[in-house]
Enzyme design. Structure first.
Site, PDB file in Angstrom:
ATOM      1  N   SER A   1      -1.187  -6.529   0.378  1.00  0.00           N
ATOM      2  CA  SER A   1      -0.107  -5.689  -0.135  1.00  0.00           C
ATOM      3  C   SER A   1       1.042  -6.576  -0.563  1.00  0.00           C
ATOM      4  CB  SER A   1       0.381  -4.729   0.950  1.00  0.00           C
ATOM      5  OG  SER A   1       1.639  -4.205   0.564  1.00  0.00           O
TER       6      SER A   1
ATOM      7  N   MET B   1      -3.642   6.048   6.112  1.00  0.00           N
ATOM      8  CA  MET B   1      -2.479   5.293   6.574  1.00  0.00           C
ATOM      9  C   MET B   1      -2.579   5.127   8.086  1.00  0.00           C
ATOM     10  SD  MET B   1      -0.794   4.644   3.867  1.00  0.00           S
ATOM     11  CE  MET B   1       0.507   3.751   4.725  1.00  0.00           C
TER      12      MET B   1
ATOM     13  N   PHE C   1       7.361   1.268   4.892  1.00  0.00           N
ATOM     14  CA  PHE C   1       7.752  -0.099   5.246  1.00  0.00           C
ATOM     15  C   PHE C   1       6.544  -0.919   5.663  1.00  0.00           C
ATOM     16  CE2 PHE C   1      11.167   2.837   6.153  1.00  0.00           C
ATOM     17  CZ  PHE C   1      12.227   2.281   5.435  1.00  0.00           C
TER      18      PHE C   1
ATOM     19  N   MET D   1       7.234   3.022  -4.128  1.00  0.00           N
ATOM     20  CA  MET D   1       8.066   3.903  -3.288  1.00  0.00           C
ATOM     21  C   MET D   1       9.281   4.359  -4.077  1.00  0.00           C
ATOM     22  SD  MET D   1       7.970   1.834   0.289  1.00  0.00           S
ATOM     23  CE  MET D   1       6.470   1.058   0.912  1.00  0.00           C
TER      24      MET D   1
ATOM     25  N   ASP E   1       2.371  -1.206  -3.805  1.00  0.00           N
ATOM     26  CA  ASP E   1       3.046  -0.079  -3.149  1.00  0.00           C
ATOM     27  C   ASP E   1       4.230   0.420  -3.969  1.00  0.00           C
ATOM     28  OD1 ASP E   1       1.658   0.332  -0.615  1.00  0.00           O
ATOM     29  OD2 ASP E   1       2.280  -1.725  -0.168  1.00  0.00           O
TER      30      ASP E   1
HETATM   31  C1  DX5 Z   1       3.443   0.959   3.854  1.00  0.00           C
HETATM   32  C2  DX5 Z   1       2.611   0.400   2.737  1.00  0.00           C
HETATM   33  C3  DX5 Z   1       1.721  -0.700   3.145  1.00  0.00           C
HETATM   34  C4  DX5 Z   1       2.411  -1.913   3.690  1.00  0.00           C
HETATM   35  C5  DX5 Z   1       1.516  -2.459   4.750  1.00  0.00           C
HETATM   36  O1  DX5 Z   1       4.017   2.163   3.452  1.00  0.00           O
HETATM   37  O2  DX5 Z   1       1.816   1.411   2.153  1.00  0.00           O
HETATM   38  O3  DX5 Z   1       0.826  -1.056   2.092  1.00  0.00           O
HETATM   39  O4  DX5 Z   1       2.660  -2.918   2.758  1.00  0.00           O
HETATM   40  O5  DX5 Z   1       2.166  -3.511   5.358  1.00  0.00           O
HETATM   41  P1  DX5 Z   1       1.641  -4.148   6.703  1.00  0.00           P
HETATM   42  O6  DX5 Z   1       0.266  -4.705   6.434  1.00  0.00           O
HETATM   43  O7  DX5 Z   1       2.651  -5.193   6.970  1.00  0.00           O
HETATM   44  O8  DX5 Z   1       1.603  -3.057   7.747  1.00  0.00           O
HETATM   45 ZN    ZN Z   2       0.199   0.820   0.735  1.00  0.00          ZN
END
Ligand code: DX5
Ligand code: ZN
Length: 231
Positions: A9, A139, A145, A38, A36
């Site tokens: 990511s 998820m 985050f 947002m 990602d």
């Molecule tokens: C969170 C994102 C993830 C995030 C994961 O909302 O969708 O893709 O980057 O980060 P880590 O691997 O650090 O949990």
């Molecule tokens: Zn993600």
């Protein structure tokens, strides 16, 4: 199962050197770029849009780009991401008023379509659309985050979705996102995931600017996955 795919990511990458960071993780053996998006509305954070996706393509990135939409509404931005070079576009069912329509729009735009399930989102959203998804993303943290801890109940949910996919006969990837690290990826794979998003687990190291570091961390992930295969 052996077709495991690693999807770093870029949320945890150095945005000031994004092209180089993406080149380095791909050269180190990553398979997919997890992107990602947002909007400071559906989730309380604001990141990157189609222009950045297009910039990565222009930079020469040819690997699949997996666009994870954490935006509401979703439909208006789908064609923009398709034009910008997205390969997969996934969205959260709560963020769309017409889930079937959004999934169709993604496929009609030439991309693979996917639904994303928050930790508390029920799997019943899949009931009538299993033939319209190419990817199911669970998820394992609440979205918004990087750097959060993996929520263990995701393992049971993964097992349920793995069974659903296998019984359906459809070709659907099962992706997991949030808190994936070297020390838990084997357990996550054993629960049925085949595509692994890792942000801080790959980019979040002090030596992260060193391309060789990505080689070694990605090799550690692969090693753990190889052990799952041999069980
Ligand atoms: C969170 C994102 C993830 C995030 C994961 O909302 O969708 O893709 O980057 O980060 P880590 O691997 O650090 O949990
Ligand atoms: Zn993600």
């Amino acid at each position: 199962m052996s077709d495991y795919r690693l999807a770093p990511s870029i949320l945890s990458a150095d945005f000031a050197r994004l092209g180089e960071e993406v080149d380095n993780v791909l050269a180190s053996g990553a398979d997919i770029v997890h992107f990602d998006v947002m909007d400071n509305h559906y989730v309380p954070n604001l990141t990157i849009g189609p222009l950045v996706c297009e910039a990565l393509r222009k930079h020469g990135v040819t690997a699949p780009i997996d666009v994870h939409l954490m935006v509401k509404p979703v439909d208006r931005i789908i064609p923009d991401f398709a034009k910008a070079g997205a390969s997969y576009i996934t969205f959260h069912p709560e963020a769309s008023d017409h889930i079937d329509r959004s999934l169709s729009l993604i496929r009609e735009s030439g991309c693979h379509a996917g639904l994303v399930f928050n930790p508390a989102t029920p799997l019943s959203y899949l009931d009538y659309v299993l033939d319209k998804v190419d990817m199911i993303l669970l998820m394992s943290v609440n979205p918004g985050f990087g750097g959060q801890s993996f929520i263990p109940s995701t393992l049971d949910k993964l097992r349920q979705v793995r069974q659903l996919i296998d019984e359906s006969g459809h070709d659907i990837r099962l992706e997991v996102d949030g808190g994936v690290k070297v020390d838990n990826i084997a357990e996550i794979a054993a629960a049925g995931a085949d595509t692994f998003v890792a942000g801080s687990g790959i980019f979040g190291h002090s030596e992260a600017s060193d391309a060789n570091h990505y080689n070694s961390i990605i090799e550690e992930f692969r090693q753990k996955l190889a052990e799952v295969n041999s069980i």
